[in-house]
Design a protein around this motif. Structure first.
Motif: not given
Length: 380
Positions: A265, A292, A353
């Motif tokens: 990310g 992300c 993430m």
């Protein structure tokens, strides 16, 4: 005869004595709203700012962090977890206004056993190995890193020493201890000014960007150190790194498997903030973009994920951690820090993430609890 399996009782501990009290409350609200209620029974435990443990409630709106509302653990009571091995019974030794019994003691209310503790605490007196040590004394399973990793990664000075000793790349920094600042502040300022401006002045043992200042000149440095010392007498001064801020979520492998890493990310602060400060992290609505997966060359992304797993193991982490990096225009990668209890609201980077990597917020919570239950207690 019923074949229904009893639910696992999970004590969610939040609040605490650190300056990140409100962030911890918001984290608890996120976990409570998403945990698999068919599988787990929540026992909410709030730690007030004075250190008292109280039984929490189910009003998630009261725990939310928003502009105009700062959540706070309140209430009466005095909860205790056992320190004797083999006993996981949570008890309330009595509210402050409860009448004393015939022996002159507050009545004890048994609240049943807990199977595992999920410490949702950020900052000192929680994320730093203190509650982990208490739980170790009672052989109580808990989510996340153990005592050593929690303590050393909370202290930015110790963390950088651990990372450097394992050959991991870090940026230039100077530590200013309380004794150094009180006996020879000019020498401490000189050491910091030997680095290239801008500098970032940080409390050594705080998170969520609390107490951090960006400094452009020596004239600003003394005030920045004093501002950081409000939160911690030990201060770390880091040289500013020109580059992108890249993060990687790490999960402990199952059994003896290697750590697992998420897609990467990136934090992009678009406007209104000089750096990724507290408001940008928790209160901004449009100035900050969490991207992300991060747009990186595949080879560099693979290298960063490998470094994240290496840092996780070098620190002796368990359960979870978020490893933060700087990625320079020249392709250099530096480890900025390891967070052993990263921001964990549904919108925080760590869950985001893993969501991009194919694991939902609820599944992530379940995975962490099951990892804690599968881990043996005591020395390991």
């Amino acid at each position: 005869m019923s074949t229904t399996q009893p639910k696992t009782r999970v004590a969610l501990v939040y609040g605490g004595r650190s300056s990140e009290h409100a962030v911890s409350c918001a984290t608890a609200a996120g976990v409570m709203s998403a945990i698999d209620a068919d599988r787990y029974e929540i026992v909410p435990i709030g730690i007030a700012r004075d250190g008292r443990w109280v039984l929490g409630g189910a009003d998630l709106a009261e725990l939310a962090l928003a502009r105009g509302h700062t959540p706070e653990v309140t209430g009466r009571g005095d909860l205790r977890l056992p320190l004797a091995t083999g006993d996981r019974s949570l008890v309330d030794v009595g509210a402050a206004d409860t009448a004393l019994d015939a022996a002159g003691a507050s009545p004890v209310s048994a609240l049943g056993e807990v199977d595992v503790v999920f410490p949702l605490l950020h900052g000192p007196f929680g994320e730093d190995g203190t509650i982990q040590g208490m739980l170790e004394l009672g052989d109580i399973p808990y989510v996340g890193c153990g005592v050593l990793a929690s303590a050393s990664m909370m202290d930015k000075h110790a963390m950088k020493g651990v990372l450097a000793s394992h050959g991991l790349p870090i940026g230039p920094f100077v530590t200013i201890t309380d004794r150094q600042w009180c006996t020879d502040p000019q020498a401490a300022l000189d050491a910091a000014c030997a680095m290239t401006f801008p500098l970032f002045v940080k409390p050594a043992r705080a998170g969520s960007s609390v107490g951090i200042s960006r400094v452009e000149t020596r004239e600003q440095l003394e005030a920045a150190v004093e501002a950081a010392r409000i939160h911690d007498p030990k201060v770390v001064v880091e040289q500013g790194i020109v580059g992108r801020e890249i993060e990687c979520g790490v999960l402990q492998g199952r059994g003896h498997d290697a750590p697992r890493t998420s897609l990467l990310g990136e934090i992009v602060v678009e406007s209104g903030h000089g750096f990724y400060d507290f408001d940008a992290k928790y209160l901004a609505e449009s100035e900050v973009v969490l991207s992300c997966p991060a747009d990186l060359p595949e080879a560099d992304a693979t290298r960063i994920r490998a470094l994240a797993a290496e840092a996780f193991e070098a620190a002796g982490c368990e359960g979870l951690a978020r490893v933060d990096f700087f990625y320079t225009p020249e392709g250099e990668v530096l480890v900025n820090e390891i967070n052993t209890m990263p921001g964990f609201t549904p919108h925080s980077m760590y869950p985001q993430m893993w969501l991009a990597s194919g694991m939902s917020y609820q599944d992530l919570i379940t995975e962490l609890i099951e990892l804690a239950l599968a881990r043996r207690v005591g020395l390991r």
